[in-house]
Structures are given as C-alpha cells and as structure tokens.
Motif scaffolding. Structure first.
Motif, PDB file in Angstrom:
ATOM      1  N   SER A  74       0.814  -1.216   0.000  1.00 55.49           N
ATOM      2  CA  SER A  74       0.000   0.000   0.000  1.00 55.49           C
ATOM      3  C   SER A  74       0.841   1.257   0.000  1.00 55.49           C
ATOM      4  CB  SER A  74      -0.899   0.051   1.233  1.00 55.49           C
ATOM      5  OG  SER A  74      -1.678  -1.090   1.319  1.00 55.49           O
ATOM      6  N   GLU A 121      -2.627   2.136 -10.562  1.00 58.36           N
ATOM      7  CA  GLU A 121      -3.415   2.198  -9.350  1.00 58.36           C
ATOM      8  C   GLU A 121      -2.560   1.679  -8.200  1.00 58.36           C
ATOM      9  OE1 GLU A 121      -6.868  -0.308  -8.815  1.00 58.36           O
ATOM     10  OE2 GLU A 121      -8.058   1.466  -8.377  1.00 58.36           O
ATOM     11  N   LEU A 122      -2.771   2.290  -7.041  1.00 58.26           N
ATOM     12  CA  LEU A 122      -2.035   1.859  -5.857  1.00 58.26           C
ATOM     13  C   LEU A 122      -2.670   0.583  -5.319  1.00 58.26           C
ATOM     14  CD1 LEU A 122       0.279   3.224  -4.359  1.00 58.26           C
ATOM     15  CD2 LEU A 122      -1.399   4.320  -2.903  1.00 58.26           C
ATOM     16  N   HIS A 123      -1.843  -0.318  -4.842  1.00 66.49           N
ATOM     17  CA  HIS A 123      -2.399  -1.518  -4.230  1.00 66.49           C
ATOM     18  C   HIS A 123      -3.142  -1.124  -2.959  1.00 66.49           C
ATOM     19  CE1 HIS A 123      -2.644  -5.685  -2.930  1.00 66.49           C
ATOM     20  NE2 HIS A 123      -2.561  -5.157  -1.737  1.00 66.49           N
ATOM     21  N   TYR A 124      -4.248  -1.770  -2.702  1.00 66.55           N
ATOM     22  CA  TYR A 124      -4.940  -1.456  -1.456  1.00 66.55           C
ATOM     23  C   TYR A 124      -5.553  -2.702  -0.850  1.00 66.55           C
ATOM     24  CZ  TYR A 124      -9.308  -1.706  -4.105  1.00 66.55           C
ATOM     25  OH  TYR A 124     -10.353  -2.127  -4.867  1.00 66.55           O
ATOM     26  N   ILE A 125      -5.841  -2.603   0.460  1.00 61.81           N
ATOM     27  CA  ILE A 125      -6.573  -3.662   1.140  1.00 61.81           C
ATOM     28  C   ILE A 125      -8.008  -3.179   1.226  1.00 61.81           C
ATOM     29  CG2 ILE A 125      -6.778  -5.017   3.247  1.00 61.81           C
ATOM     30  CD1 ILE A 125      -3.857  -4.334   3.831  1.00 61.81           C
TER      31      ILE A 125
END
Lengths: 329, 344, 301
Positions: free
Chosen positions: B258, B269-273
């Motif tokens: 993240s 796109e940024l990785h996210y949880i």
C-alpha cells in the motif's frame, strides 16, 4: 508547459494573523502564515504542497479558497479575481472550488443524516431539488464507493475511511472543478489510505478535476502529484515537476525532508545517508532574517543570514529560493 | 539463557456497554536483552493495549486480563500486586507515549518531574536527583539543561517535549524502554531526530527497546525484529529483513504494497486492502483479517490460524500460506524492493 | 515497470448490515437518563403535576373560591383531603389550582429566557467580535445585578399579576442559557463541518439554524429544566411576600404565608404548601440533573 491552461493563479499572496498581547490587547506582532507566495495551478493537474506542521500550507489552501481572506496579494480563478468578490457572489462562486478535510470525524455534522449533508448544498445552489437531489446524492455515494442505503444514516455509524468518502461526495455535490485536499489521508490507517488515494485519482480522471494536494506524507505526494511545491515558514522554497523535486531536490530543506522520511525497506535504510536537521522550526512570529531556513540549514553561508534569496528558475520549470544556487561565486 | 521478556498467550478484553471489546487475543513473543522490537499495527490492532498490560496500566474495570503470562526475567508481571509494581515500573521498564503533553504534568517544572522519578525509584537525595536530571537532559540533547529544568512543559516545542519524556524514561536506567508511537505527532524532520536519539541511547545504555508504530518506514529504520498485529492477534513476526523482502501473510503483503515505492508509475493504481478495520466487538470466529483477505477460505472464517514457522525465527498465522506464496503480488513487492534499493 | 494491481477479488466494502449498529443520539440519551433514579422520579412527578394542573376541575369536586364556614380550620379528612383554611376553603382544591401559576410562571419565564438567551448567545458565539463583546458585557451586567431586587421592584411598579411576574423573571432568566449557548457556538464554530458548510456556499443563516442550533438543543433542554426550580421558587417567594399572585387566586407561596400565621395550632395549613414546594423544586432539579447526564456525552464509543 506554458501552453497549458492556468486554472488558479496566485500572486504575492500574504496572510498575516495579528497577535495581540499585553495589558490592553495591543497588536504586538503578526504570525506570517503565508508570506508572499506565488504559484500557478494548471487545469487537470495535481499540485502537491508539502511542508511541516505550522509552515502555512493549510492556511495557503484556505486563503486560495477565500475561506480565509488574504491580507494582500491576488488569487485568480479562471482569470477572475477572487479577492475582490464578496457576499453573495462569493457564496455562489463556491460551487467551483471545494475542500476535503483532514479529520473525517470533525468534518461531518454529527447530527445531520448523510442524505441531508449531500443534498443541502445542491438545493442551496439550485443545482438539484427534491427527489432529483436525492437521486444525485445516491449517485454520489456510488461514485465514492459506498452503498446508497447509507443515505439514511448518521456519521457516527461509519469508520474513518467511510467518512472520508462521504466528505469527498459532499465536496463533489456542487460539481466543482478545483478541490483543495487538505491532508485527506493523514488521519487514516495505512490500509485505508491507499483506498482513498485510488478514489481521488479515479475521480480526477472521470470528472477532470484539478487538485491542490496538501500533505506531509512525501511518499504519497510523490505518487499522486504532477508537480510539487515545498513550503517552509510561510514561503515556497522549491517548486517543480515531481521528478525534479524527488530526483534532484535542490533546496537543502527539500533534501533534508526527503532524507528524513523513513523508507519501508530495511536494506535501503541500512545503507542510507541521512541529513538530520538540528533544532526546531522557528516561530512564524519572528522568522529569522535573510533566508528563513538559515537557522537549520547545513549549507548555510554568510549571505543567507542577511538577504532573502530570490525564487529563481534553475532548470525548466524547476524553481528554488536558495543562495547556494544564485549567489555562490 | 532466559529471555528478558517472555509473553505467553496474553488476552485482554474491555467490558463496555456496547459489548466486550476483545483488544488482545492470545499473543506470544520473546525478547532477548538488548534487542529492538517493532510492533506494527493499525488503530485498534491491540498493539498499545498489549504493552499497557506489561506495565499493569490496564484500567480495571472496564479492562480485564483474560489470561496468559508476561514473564520479565522469569517473573510474571500479570500476577503482581499493586505494591509490587514500584520496583518494576519506571525503574526496570519505562514507557514513553505519543502525546508528551498529556503525560507531563503541566503545572510542575520538568526538572521536578524528572527529579521525582529518581527520588522515588532510586532513593536519591534531591541534590543528587537534580544532578541526574541535568545529566539525562543533556544526554537527550536539550541545550542549557540546567536552566531548562525550571521550565514548564508548555515552554518546550513538541520535539523537545518528547526528548524530555525520553529523559524521564531513561533517568532510572531502565532495562526495557517501551515507546508507544512516540513520533506520530511529530514532523518528519523532528521524527528523524528522535529516532537517531533513541538509537544512540540504546547503544550507549544497552537498553532493550519495544517501538510501537503504524509506520512501516520507522520500523525499517530502527528495529531488527518486528511483529505485525491485526485485530488483537499477531499476523506475522520475525527478523525485519526477510519480512520486508518476502512477507508471508496476506495482511503484511497488502500493508507493504500500500505504500507507494520510489519507482511506482503515477498512472498505476495503488495496491490497497479492501474493506474497513475490524469491529473489535464482533471479531470473526476465525482469522481476524479474513473478512478483508483476498485469499479467504471457509476455514479462515471458522478457525483461527496459529503461528506457523516459515523461516528462521519467522512465523506467520495463515491457513493458506502456499496459495499466498504463488500470488503475483509477492513478486511485485520484491521488485519494488529491488527498485527501492537502487535509489537508496 | 512495476505494476501493482489489486489482489484478486478483494471484498471491497463489507456491508454495514453486518456491522455494529450504533444507538441513535436520543436512544442513547434515554438509556443514560433511565439510570438516574432521581431523574425518573422527577419525570414522573412533573408529568403528574402537569396533568393535575391541566385537569384541575376534574380532580377536585369543590370550586377554588368556595367557602365552607362551618368547616374552617379543620385537619385532613375524607371531605377535605388536606383539611381546610381559616375561611373554610378546601386546601386540596387550592393546592391543585395553585399548581397552575407555578407551572405557568416556570415554563414561560424559561421559554422567554431561552429564546432571548439562545439568540444572543448564538450571535455572540458565532459572529464573535463586537457582537460578542456587547453580549458578554450584558451578561456580566445582568449576573452582577441583585436580580431579586430588580424583580421585586418591577413587580411593584407593574403591579403584581401573573404576566408581570413572568415579565420580571424573564428579564434575568436569559443569562444562564445565553452563557451556555455562547460557549457552545464558539466551540462549534471551530469545527470543520462548519467550515465545510461555508466552503459549500451555504448561507450564514442556514449554517446557524441547521448546523449550529441543532447541536445546542440537548443543552437547551437541560437548561430549560434546570431553570424551572428557580422560577418556581421565585414565584412562591414573591407570592409569599404578597407581591405575586393576589387572592382570591391561590398560589402555593401565598398559601405558605397564610399557613405561617396559623402554624402553631393548625400545622396542616403550613405543611402541605411547603411540602409540595420542596417536592416540586426537588423533582425539577432531579429531572434537570438526569437530562444533563443524558445529553452530556454525545459521542458513542
């Protein structure tokens, strides 16, 4: 870069907050929160504004929006001078510019249902009314990744990340072109931060928004912003394209700032050389003479203590206010 | 050799009117003398509560220690009576907090506050105590320490106040220093100063340090060993380098990914949880992270995974370590790291 | 180039229906209120006395000025529950009707006080500056004045009557709620959602009416209840001094004064008015106290 359209043009903007004291509450000085700042924001870009707490970055954002009226200088939005607009005209002009706040807990009215929060601005400005407004509110919630049945709930039922999404939906309710994001992720958990950042980026693309992204989180700023301005004690000390600011920081303060951010990688951290700045940020009531950074600067020269450095373009679009580059023999 | 600290299956709950908040659910770890441990977690992960228990600072009620042992040099801290704490708290184990303003007495000079600690804990005379105070204040880098003893907390800046807190913490030569997000409220340049200070003090005094934070970068700079907590349980623990290089638990993987790395493309796109932080009153029966986990299976929801050895001293609590291992995100976090190290 | 796509099939947002449901503000307030026994007693008592005052003619079979000369100065009996006074009037009937001026004075002085106090308080707190300075000085002035003397003087000048008592008491009853609302508005003004409303171009009057005022309502409800015992007491003491409700209209304070002269031989004449004045003041205070506890914490943990 010059062919791009200027959306916001800030010239010599100043905001001084008077400090009163003594027996009769006399004016004894000023907090120079924003001191002679000039910058341009181009349509469709994200300009990052970074700096430490108390450097005046939030005040600058609010002064641009005329939420705080400036002491001097000019702010033009699409060539319209905003500092001259007052009263109802100013209130109407608010639909073009919006703000997203840092604290998702205090930025939503705890006693107002989400539906009302979203529809009130629409009906006040006559954008949508009645059921149309309600439909639009539901649509906004979907846009920010929330369920439409949240409309009938109160802010206390939501987590920080969800509240921040509602805050974004509220800002979008008046169809703005320009949004000041005032540290929108700094009070959220790490795993939620990237959700919000992705959302902001997606909305920018879909709605062709222009952002002023205020933050102290440099790794996020580097990712989000096209250009970055670095602020120290009310002044912009360096400005340029993100790659210029990150790849080749010129101002000693920017260099120290970069070196101070811990990188989440032990191998990198091990071999890293760090510039540890001495001391604290001086008080903005009595900023040091000459360059404001001279009290903490590792490269300080004699001239820095007497003369204010000029804000000068060093390479294409990369400006810096430092004697090191201008006054060195 | 017995470790300095041996935490075994500690469980802490808070009984509130809305229900039972299960803040800490059976965490275990050991800490050798001289080690630096980083405890990483988001808000509500139970990271601070587990340490308050160590100092007997859980307010009861509403808090209750449901079970477990915290062995400090072989002595169980959770069994201590009220009057037995005095020799431990402050003297053996010191704690510094996030907000120094609320942990310092605003109407007492900082000199007197630090004097008090050494007078009570070490039995010094007031003259000796003041000498010691000036010594520690100088040690933490406060200029003109002798003069500044007479100042009140509000006369210090945020960074200086944190230095005062650290001075108070080390005044009795503790063996273990617990730092609970001490730099979260500070600016990055000041944070860097404080981190360097703690590193230096640790080296000088041979202290053991536990540093609690949500900032993965701070831990990387400071510690050798970390524990990643989520929903009151340990998700992953082990030496820092393998965890950052090849995280095993989906939560750690997501957390590390993240943070935008140095070379991330701005168009990506940024990785996210996904999802939201857990509701500590209604924690799932199985793994706390399961509702947000991309690898979630039925077993995850039903049964809580134990810590499984995945490398030397490296453990992770996950049912699907094999599936996770084959996931592309892992490879990416590797390349991110590789790219990052070029920059440094 | 590194690409960080999201992990497959991440559950995006867990539906709220599975999550904890927070109690609404008023539900939570009621839960806290219920715990306070004195407050519950206050509520029951106030409701009862209200019903008694409204339905007075149905509660007692006698008329308020009806005289039974043969029954004068008798103790409590089946015919006269609380006994009778020196003219042979039924004390129970007079008590029942006497609750009316007490409640009317209590409610109306508080309503006027709150209207004036809230208006001034919001203006002072929200606008600040000169307005705040003027209002603060006014509050200081009125809290420094010996209000009881002013009320006495005003009632003397205006002639003693129900509405004049209300007018006289209202002149000073706004001070408390004004101070309260001013402080609250000042703190609300600093909240980010007020700034958000300004940034959205919501007109000032709407901000005050829909964003500031609703936050003050719980406090105002408490202030309303808390002010009533004072007003009840003031009415009783004015009537006691003969400056309040004039005979033949009954009032508890007036009855107390009458009872005083017959106290040594016929204590029942003193007992009932004084007992009910004390009980009413206590009940309103308990109610106010409960309300304060109920609304003091407005955040769900």
């Amino acid at each position: 870069m010059s062919e791009r359209e200027k959306l916001v043009e800030v010239r010599n903007l100043k905001k001084y907050f008077p400090v009163k004291g003594g027996l009769f509450q006399r004016h004894i000085g000023d907090v120079k929160a924003v001191d002679d700042v000039s910058l341009d924001i181009y349509t469709g870009e994200t300009l990052g504004l970074v700096g430490e707490s108390g450097c005046g970055k939030s005040t600058l954002g609010r002064t641009i929006l005329q939420l705080i009226r400036p002491s001097a200088g000019s702010v033009k939005f699409r060539n319209q001078e905003l500092t001259a607009v007052t009263g109802d005209a100013l209130r109407r002009s608010r639909t073009k510019m919006q703000i997203i706040f840092q604290n998702p807990y205090s930025s939503l009215n705890p006693r107002q249902m989400i539906e009302r929060t979203l529809t009130e601005p629409m009906s006040v400005h006559g954008i949508y009314r009645g059921t149309e407004a309600k439909e639009r509110a539901a649509q906004l919630l979907k846009m920010v990744g929330l369920e439409t049945y949240f409309l009938g709930r109160f802010p206390s039922e939501f987590s920080g990340g969800q509240r921040q999404r509602i805050g974004i939906a509220r800002a979008l309710s008046v169809n703005p072109e320009f949004i000041v994001c005032d540290e929108p992720i700094s009070s959220l958990d790490v795993s939620i931060q990237s959700q919000i950042v992705n959302l902001l980026k997606r909305l920018q693309k879909e709605l062709s928004l222009t952002y002023l992204f205020i933050s102290h989180d440099l790794s996020m700023v580097r990712y989000i912003c096209d250009r970055i301005a670095v602020m120290y004690l009310g002044k912009i000390v360096e400005q340029g394209e993100t790659d210029q600011i990150c790849g080749n920081p010129l101002h000693p303060y920017t260099q120290a700032l970069w070196s101070a951010i811990p990188i989440p990688d032990p191998e990198v951290e091990e071999g890293r050389e760090r510039i540890i700045l001495e001391g604290d940020v001086p008080s903005p009531i009595n900023p040091p003479n000459g360059c404001r950074f001279c009290t903490r600067c590792p490269k300080v020269m004699d001239i820095c203590r007497s003369a204010d450095p000029e804000f000068k373009e060093i390479e294409n679009g990369h400006k810096v206010a430092c004697h090191w580059y201008t006054s060195r023999p | 050799m017995t470790p300095l600290l041996d935490v075994q299956q500690v469980e802490v709950a808070f009984y509130t009117k809305d229900g039972v908040v299960r803040a800490v659910n059976g965490i275990s770890y050991t800490l050798e003398k001289g080690d630096t441990l980083g405890i990483v977690g988001e808000s509500g992960s139970g990271k601070s509560v587990s340490l308050l228990a160590m100092l007997g600072l859980i307010p009861t009620p509403p808090g209750k220690i449901m079970g477990g042992k915290i062995l400090y040099e072989g002595k169980d801290l959770l069994q201590l009576k009220r009057d037995q704490w005095s020799g431990i708290r402050g003297k053996q184990i010191a704690m510094i907090f996030q907000d120094p303003m609320t942990s310092l007495n605003p109407v007492m000079t900082i000199g007197n506050q630090i004097d008090e600690a050494t007078i009570v804990n070490l039995g010094l005379t007031s003259k000796q105590a003041r000498q010691r105070t000036v010594e520690v204040l100088t040690q933490v880098g406060i200029p003109r320490a002798a003069e500044r003893c007479n100042d009140f907390p509000h006369q210090f800046s945020g960074g200086m106040r944190q230095r005062v807190m650290i001075a108070m913490g080390i005044s009795c030569n503790p063996q273990l220093l617990i730092a609970d997000e001490p730099t979260t409220a500070l600016d990055v340049t000041i944070q860097a100063q404080i981190i360097e200070l703690v590193k230096r003090l640790q080296k000088q005094m041979g202290m053991t340090v536990i540093w609690v934070t949500h900032d993965l970068g701070v831990v990387a700079r400071l510690t050798k060993k970390i524990i990643v907590m989520y929903g009151g349980s340990i998700m992953e623990s082990g030496p820092i380098k393998p965890i950052y290089a090849r995280p095993k638990h989906p939560y750690t993987i997501g957390l590390l990914a993240s943070v935008p790395g140095a070379t991330i493309n701005r168009s990506d796109e940024l990785h996210y949880i996904g999802g939201n932080p857990p509701d500590m009153i209604r924690l799932p029966a199985g793994c706390a992270f399961a509702p947000r986990c991309a690898y979630q299976t039925e077993q995850c929801l039903r049964e809580k995974p134990g810590l499984i050895e995945v490398g030397k001293d490296h453990t992770a609590a996950c049912w699907n370590l094999k599936t996770v291992e084959q996931n592309p995100v892992l490879a990416k976090s590797e390349s991110r790291r590789a790219a990052g190290s070029q920059r440094g | 180039m590194t690409t960080l796509t999201q992990t497959p099939s991440t559950p995006a947002t867990t539906s709220l229906s599975e999550e904890r449901h927070y109690a609404g503000f008023w539900t939570a307030a009621w839960r806290r209120f219920r715990r306070n026994k004195l407050a519950l007693f206050g509520m029951v008592y106030v409701t009862l006395i209200l019903l008694v005052a409204i339905f007075a003619p149905y509660i007692t079979k006698y008329k308020v000025e009806q005289i039974f000369p043969q029954d004068a100065l008798q103790g409590p009996s089946a015919a006269h529950f609380f006994g009778s006074d020196y003219l042979g009037r039924d004390i129970f009937t007079r008590m029942v009707y006497g609750a009316r001026p007490m409640l009317i004075v209590g409610f109306f002085t508080q309503i006027f006080g709150i209207i004036i106090g809230t208006t001034l308080g919001i203006m002072a707190g929200y606008l600040g500056g000169v307005v705040d300075w003027v209002v603060t000085r006014l509050v200081d002035l009125f809290s420094a004045l010996p209000w009881y003397l002013i009320v006495l003087y005003l009632v003397m000048v205006l002639s003693p009557s129900l509405q004049n008592i209300i007018i006289a008491l209202s002149i000073t009853s706004w001070v408390g709620s004004c101070r309260l609302v001013r402080g609250l508005s000042m703190s609300i003004r600093e909240q980010e959602y007020i700034e958000a409303a300004q940034a959205l171009g919501i007109p000032g009057w709407r901000v005050v009416l829909f964003h500031v005022l609703p936050q003050a309502t719980p406090l105002l409800i408490w202030a309303f209840a808390a002010g009533i015992p004072g007003a009840v007491f003031a009415e009783a003491s004015l009537s006691f001094l003969g400056m309040g409700i004039r005979p033949p209209n009954p009032s508890w304070g007036q009855m107390l004064a009458e009872g005083g002269s017959y106290f040594s031989y016929w204590p029942h004449m003193l007992f009932f008015p004084s007992a009910f004045i004390i009980l009413s003041v206590l009940a309103f205070q308990g109610l106010a106290d409960g309300l304060r506890q109920a609304v003091a914490v407005n955040v769900n943990v």
